[in-house]
Design an enzyme around this catalytic site. Sequence first.
Site, short mmCIF file in Angstrom:
data_model
loop_
_atom_site.label_atom_id
_atom_site.label_comp_id
_atom_site.label_asym_id
_atom_site.label_seq_id
_atom_site.Cartn_x
_atom_site.Cartn_y
_atom_site.Cartn_z
N LEU A 19 43.59 -10.58 19.79
CA LEU A 19 43.70 -9.08 19.00
C LEU A 19 43.96 -8.21 20.27
O LEU A 19 43.40 -8.21 21.24
CB LEU A 19 42.54 -8.78 18.25
N ASP A 20 44.89 -7.40 20.11
CA ASP A 20 45.31 -6.34 20.90
C ASP A 20 43.98 -5.29 20.87
O ASP A 20 43.18 -5.18 19.93
CB ASP A 20 46.32 -5.31 20.45
N PRO A 21 43.43 -4.57 22.11
CA PRO A 21 42.50 -3.45 22.06
C PRO A 21 42.43 -2.75 21.00
O PRO A 21 41.12 -2.47 20.32
CB PRO A 21 42.82 -2.88 23.26
N MET A 22 43.59 -2.24 20.62
CA MET A 22 43.58 -1.05 19.69
C MET A 22 43.27 -2.01 18.02
O MET A 22 43.13 -1.07 17.19
CB MET A 22 44.75 -0.29 19.62
N ALA A 23 43.53 -3.00 17.95
CA ALA A 23 43.67 -3.63 16.61
C ALA A 23 42.18 -4.00 16.20
O ALA A 23 41.25 -4.15 17.26
CB ALA A 23 44.46 -5.10 16.61
#
EC number: 5.4.99.25
Length: 277
Positions: free
Chosen positions: A36-40
């Site tokens: 998962l992307d950091p902002m997700a």
Amino acid sequence: MKGLLCINKPQDMTSFDVVAKVRRIMNAKVGHAGTLDPMATGLLIIAVNQATKALPYLGLEDKVYHGKCQMGQKTSTGDIWGDVIEEKPVQPFTEAQILEVFQSLTGPLNQRVPKVSAKKVDGKRSYDYVFENKEVKQLYTDIEIYKIELLSFDENTIEFLAHVSNGTYIRTLCEDIAEKLNNLGSMSYLERTRVGNLTLDDAISIDEIQPDTKLWNVKDSIALPKIINDKLEDYVKNGKRLKLNTPHDQVLVDAGEYYAVYQREKDETFKSVRGLW
């Protein structure tokens, strides 16, 4: 100690950060399925010790994402946290138009990979080229979008649930939705709500993890047809070939303490391809 953890990953934390924290708390070998992307935020599946060997057999390919697309700008990353590279006034759109776009994007697709991604180009991560201000070739990946559900919308934002295959980029999906509505768009929110048959209801927060946190049973989580026979223990333990009468080409042979993935070699002869105990 071996098994699985379902973690509800918070924002501003990488998947590797989660793995590192679990490894430190449990003093164990740790892996994960589906970055998962950091902002997700949302569901991240963690495997502990020998359970890491089972990750390819857990049926975690299909996923569901809760996303939002913000209209009016295009960014360097495909989400609102990147640098704005283009802006234009939002063109009005209707619910009927949104649903038509969703339908047009449903099915197998050769999807554009964001250049700010971990995909490798000539042995190097794509985002490394971008961060070094170097040109990087555009990559594409074969994915499938099973269904997109409209949750809400206003003049600037579309909120949706996307049921997709492994490897789908929701950032690209947001850009494509906006483009088909004659707009620019960027992803403004992303939460993964389901991975395979596991959901956020199965997850705990990162702060709840303790050295003795109960783990999900690996054997029960394997998404393969099972052949249960404790008389096969010696064969499974030593990776011997088996004669199996089954229509399936790949199965889990469960001999009790020892269990392994077997694959059809020829006719009814199966060979062991992965011991999982």
